[in-house]
Design a protein around this motif. Structure first.
Motif, PDB file in Angstrom:
ATOM      1  N   PHE A 774       0.614  -1.205  -0.118  1.00  0.00           N
ATOM      2  CA  PHE A 774       0.213  -0.205   0.044  1.00  0.00           C
ATOM      3  C   PHE A 774       0.787   0.921  -0.303  1.00  0.00           C
ATOM      4  N   TYR A 775       0.429   2.080  -0.529  1.00  0.00           N
ATOM      5  CA  TYR A 775       1.260   3.310  -0.611  1.00  0.00           C
ATOM      6  C   TYR A 775      -0.752   4.965  -0.476  1.00  0.00           C
ATOM      7  N   GLN A 776      -0.570   5.463   1.146  1.00  0.00           N
ATOM      8  CA  GLN A 776      -1.535   6.582   1.440  1.00  0.00           C
ATOM      9  C   GLN A 776      -0.737   8.161   1.863  1.00  0.00           C
ATOM     10  N   VAL A 777      -1.821   9.257   1.378  1.00  0.00           N
ATOM     11  CA  VAL A 777      -2.031  10.091   1.332  1.00  0.00           C
ATOM     12  C   VAL A 777      -3.103  10.712   2.077  1.00  0.00           C
ATOM     13  N   SER A 778      -3.075  11.439   3.266  1.00  0.00           N
ATOM     14  CA  SER A 778      -3.968  11.780   3.941  1.00  0.00           C
ATOM     15  C   SER A 778      -3.622  13.033   4.761  1.00  0.00           C
ATOM     16  N   LYS A 779      -4.945  13.472   4.942  1.00  0.00           N
ATOM     17  CA  LYS A 779      -5.118  14.922   4.924  1.00  0.00           C
ATOM     18  C   LYS A 779      -6.177  14.583   6.513  1.00  0.00           C
ATOM     19  N   SER A 780      -5.645  15.528   7.571  1.00  0.00           N
ATOM     20  CA  SER A 780      -7.140  16.008   8.219  1.00  0.00           C
ATOM     21  C   SER A 780      -6.981  17.466   8.879  1.00  0.00           C
ATOM     22  N   TRP A 781      -7.138  17.638   9.654  1.00  0.00           N
ATOM     23  CA  TRP A 781      -7.437  19.266  10.289  1.00  0.00           C
ATOM     24  C   TRP A 781      -8.907  19.008  11.371  1.00  0.00           C
ATOM     25  N   TRP A 782      -8.828  19.946  12.548  1.00  0.00           N
ATOM     26  CA  TRP A 782      -9.769  19.977  13.414  1.00  0.00           C
ATOM     27  C   TRP A 782      -9.167  22.008  14.115  1.00  0.00           C
ATOM     28  N   GLY A 783     -10.913  22.476  13.974  1.00  0.00           N
ATOM     29  CA  GLY A 783     -10.877  23.793  14.433  1.00  0.00           C
ATOM     30  C   GLY A 783     -11.320  24.532  13.157  1.00  0.00           C
ATOM     31  N   GLY A 784      -9.838  24.689  11.990  1.00  0.00           N
ATOM     32  CA  GLY A 784      -9.735  26.237  12.011  1.00  0.00           C
ATOM     33  C   GLY A 784      -9.842  26.933  11.556  1.00  0.00           C
ATOM     34  N   ARG A 785      -9.836  28.176  11.226  1.00  0.00           N
ATOM     35  CA  ARG A 785     -10.050  29.529  11.117  1.00  0.00           C
ATOM     36  C   ARG A 785     -10.857  29.883  12.607  1.00  0.00           C
TER      37      ARG A 785
END
Length: 826
Positions: A774-785
């Motif tokens: 496998f090969y995985q690219v991930s992005k996550s965020w919490w809260g923001g501006r």
């Protein structure tokens, strides 16, 4: 490494002895304290000038932790003595050394906060937001406008070398093995509740935060990266006073809090009460490619969530001064949290015999109750010797029921729906007992010794139910788990410190006995049916600190300590987390502790309006605990393992500047090299071996904090940071950056603060991982501006404050006359 240490010490000694000495026979000793807090001030620059000349003696002095300084072997002359520190009014006095008065004692030098005039309007100068010392950093929360109305997590984000992840996880100098205390105690903070408690702990209740990267044997060796100590407010100023605060933010959250303090010669009392409603959004995605022979498939997902938490925080305490030498204290803290967290994940896939489209909706409630009760007694044998006893009880309970509904569409247009329900009721209670003895024999010798016992008990029962709809749930016996984890640690320590001229040293040792008992029960099993896993061990943790005072207000320090990082409950709990059906995680109850050897070389230089700090560090760690990811039946599984060894070495640079009398600028940079050795590991139940190649990289991060005093009682603050790409097991985290801002307007007892968190909406976490198949690219965020406004009003008897302000205008004059008369011939 031994040759390097010896070489450094020899160079320091040779450098210091290049300067020739005059004919000398006098001494000057003194102590410096803060006029407002009455606490000793460390690293105040003390300089002596012969009266009538600008040429300094080839000697300088910097106050130690007790605020004490000394000059020895001085000629018979008349001197001007000056004490200076960024953010304080410089203090000057005349000192005369004669054959009759050859030893001069100055009992107390009082340094006052700076006063600055802007366009004929007098405003109080900023108390320095960060105080950098050789062995720790102290962060003044009251000056952090950008986190006003926020939480402890928001405050930690603005501290150099500290990073806070999207789930509240904290790392220091790129290492997540960091210990977090509240008022010098663990307070039952665990991996399961730490992130949530830090997000719920109001920033307004925090006085300061201490960062110690290489603690002495007096402190717990837990955490290979060091200790973050959150000090809550408990002021001691004569009279009564307090404040109320209310705020709101652009996400729909709001808060209100109040505090009250009373202090007299016999009793100190404080109380805090606060309420916060937090509304947040979260999201992310992951794109995974699967390699099965010559075939390549994909499984992509996008998530979005929203949560609401209502949190009550209450704290009260008192100190009874039974006599001038005996002090009895009692404090209570409690936190109640009620929240919901709703999340949706949408999947897309081209895997044969697997759904090609699906969505999963999760609804979770989060009820938490916790508290701390602490009793303390301190006896002062003399001004230089005391013993301090404390006992505390901590209890935290978290109830997290969750419902998962998933609808999947297969290639033949067949739609299947499934329901799952999970009940989790985690509990922790903890006792801490501590005794500390300190004896400063004289200005050149100090001994400390003590005991600390921690009795920690945790239970994490989890029940899982499944069905085709909400009305026919049945227990899933394979996902049932009742995990108990009991850990007792008993420690004794002793340290001895001394001084030989310009050379200071401290050596110490700490012995810790650890006893651990864990048990994992399956469905319908009784405790007597399952043999517990038991382990116990005794380890020694030495520490050594060497420092040398160089000419012209320079100081260098070399230190070493051995540390430990025991696995967290989350890492050893075999509970299977099914929040995401394609990414399942579980713990490993057979993990061993990490052990590290840490070396640091620190240098600090103070000027009247500037400060430069250098820290070089080298750390080796064995039994490194890391996340292990592997693919099984198109499901990504994650667990923990002691996989290998690591080496970390780097440099931390800090520059503080006070510019144009209105700008307080702190710039820090952390540059480090990290190497993770290769590994090969077969997880329990896996079909293939998980391997990792040797990985190493150089990375860095930089942070800048600017406080600017503007006309008409405005204060502007900007906090920015950038982190370069950083290595993790089986992959790396991409670079990220962020910017926070704050503006405060003061009206005597009333102030209004505007804050902008994550102004560029860039606080996101991007990760690349790869492994067998496998090969995985991930992005996550919490809260923001997020934008916020907070109003603060202070009330009460401020007479003591006014007296201190008056003292500021007269201290310089008073020092030149009255204090000089305090010297005596010994």
């Amino acid at each position: 490494m031994k040759q390097l240490i010896v070489s450094v010490i020899l160079m320091i000694v040779l450098f210091g002895n290049v300067h020739a000495a005059e004919k000398i026979s006098g001494e000057v000793h003194g102590k410096v304290i803060d006029t407002e807090t009455k606490e000793p001030l460390e690293f105040v620059t003390i300089s002596i000038t012969k009266k009538g000349t600008e040429n300094f003696l080839p000697k300088g002095a910097i106050t130690n932790q007790q605020g004490i300084f000394s000059f020895e072997k001085l000629p018979f002359e008349t001197f001007n003595l000056k004490a200076s520190m960024i953010g304080y009014v410089a203090y000057e006095m005349e000192v005369v050394i004669t054959p009759e008065n050859n030893i001069v004692d100055i009992p107390l030098i009082l340094l006052s906060k700076n006063l600055i005039k802007i366009k004929e309007v007098q405003v109080k100068g900023l108390r320095s937001q960060m105080k950098f010392e050789l062995d720790k950093k102290v962060f003044n929360v009251a000056q952090n406008i950008a986190s006003t109305g926020g939480s402890a997590s928001d405050v930690l984000r603005n501290i150099p070398s500290v990073k806070v992840g999207n789930k509240g996880e904290v790392s220091l100098r790129g290492n997540s093995s960091v210990t977090i205390w509240i008022d010098g105690k663990a307070s039952a903070l665990s991996s399961q509740n730490r992130g949530q408690i830090l997000r719920q702990l109001p920033a307004e209740s925090i006085d300061k935060i201490e960062i110690t990267t290489n603690p002495s044997a007096k402190n717990s060796p837990e955490g290979t990266a060091g200790i973050i100590n959150i000090i809550l407010k408990k002021n001691r100023k004569a009279g009564y006073y307090g404040g109320v605060q209310a705020g709101a933010d652009s996400n729909g959250g709001y808060s209100a809090s109040s505090n009250y303090n009373f202090s007299s010669s016999k009793m100190d009392v404080y109380a805090n009460l606060g309420f916060n409603r937090w509304v947040f959004k979260s999201g992310g995605y992951s794109n995974r490619q699967n390699y099965m022979g010559a075939d390549t498939t994909y499984l992509n997902q996008v998530s979005a969530g929203k949560g609401t938490w209502n949190s009550w925080f209450a704290r009260t305490g008192l100190t009874w001064h039974v006599t001038s030498k005996d002090h009895l204290s009692l404090s209570v803290m409690t936190m109640i949290d009620r929240g919901t967290d709703n999340n949706r994940i949408d999947y897309r896939s081209n895997i044969i015999d697997f759904y090609f489209q699906s969505h999963r909706i999760s609804s979770m409630k989060n009820d938490m109750f916790g508290g701390n009760l602490q009793l303390g007694y301190k006896h002062e044998f003399s001004d230089n010797s005391n013993i301090d006893f404390s006992a505390s009880y901590n209890r935290w309970k978290m109830n997290q029921p969750a419902v998962y509904k998933q609808t999947s569409l297969f290639a033949n247009n067949k739609e299947i729906s499934s329901y799952q329900k999970q009940k989790s009721d985690m509990g922790n209670h903890n006792w801490e007992f501590q005794a500390d003895y300190v004896n400063t024999i004289n200005q050149k010798h100090k001994i400390e010794a003590g005991y600390k016992g921690t009795l920690d008990k945790n239970v994490s029962p989890v029940k899982t139910y499944s069905g085709s709809n909400e009305n026919n749930f049945q227990p899933v016996t394979s996902l049932f788990n009742r995990f108990t984890y009991n850990q007792d640690v008993h420690a004794i320590y002793v340290t001895y410190g001394g001084k030989l001229g310009k050379f200071s040293y401290q050596a110490g040792g700490r012995g810790e006995y650890t006893n651990i008992v864990t048990r994992s029960l399956a469905y319908m099993q009784a405790e007597k049916e399952v043999a517990p896993y038991k382990t116990h061990y005794f380890k020694l943790f030495p520490s050594t600190f060497l420092s040398y005072s160089l000419p012209n207000d320079n100081e260098v320090q070399l230190n070493y300590s051995r540390r430990i990082s025991r696995p967290w409950e989350e890492q050893i709990n075999p509970f299977i987390n099914i929040t995401d059906s394609t990414n399942i995680s579980f713990g490993n109850p057979l993990l061993s502790p990490e052990y590290s050897n840490s070396f640091e070389l620190n240098y600090i230089k103070n000027w009247e309006n500037h400060m430069f700090s250098f820290s070089g560090y080298y750390r080796t760690t064995e039994n490194v605990i890391q996340n292990i990811n592997y693919l099984e039946n198109n499901i990504m599984k994650t667990t923990y393992e002691n996989i290998t060894q690591s080496t970390s070495t780097g440099t931390e640079l800090v520059l503080k500047n006070r510019l144009f009398k209105i700008i307080d600028l702190t710039t820090s940079a952390n540059l480090f090299y990290y190497k993770l050795d290769g590994f090969s590991y077969l997880p329990k139940g896996a079909f293939s071996v998980v391997t990792g190649k040797i990985q190493d990289n150089f990375t860095w991060n930089v942070q800048m904090m600017a406080n600017i005093i503007l006309p008409k009682s405005y204060t502007l603050q900007l906090n920015g940071d950038y982190s370069a790409r950083q290595l993790v097991a089986q992959g790396y985290d991409k670079a990220n950056y962020s910017l926070d801002a704050g503006l405060r307007k003061s009206f005597d007892k009333l102030s209004i603060s505007l804050s902008a968190e994550d102004l560029l909406n860039s606080r996101k976490w991007n990760t690349v991982t790869n492994g067998v198949g496998f090969y995985q690219v991930s992005k996550s965020w919490w809260g923001g501006r997020q934008f916020g406004v907070t109003l603060t009003y202070n009330f009460g008897d401020m007479s003591s404050r006014n007296m201190e302000d008056n003292d500021e205008t007269t201290s310089s004059n008073r020092g030149k006359g009255q204090n000089n008369r305090m010297r005596k011939n010994r």
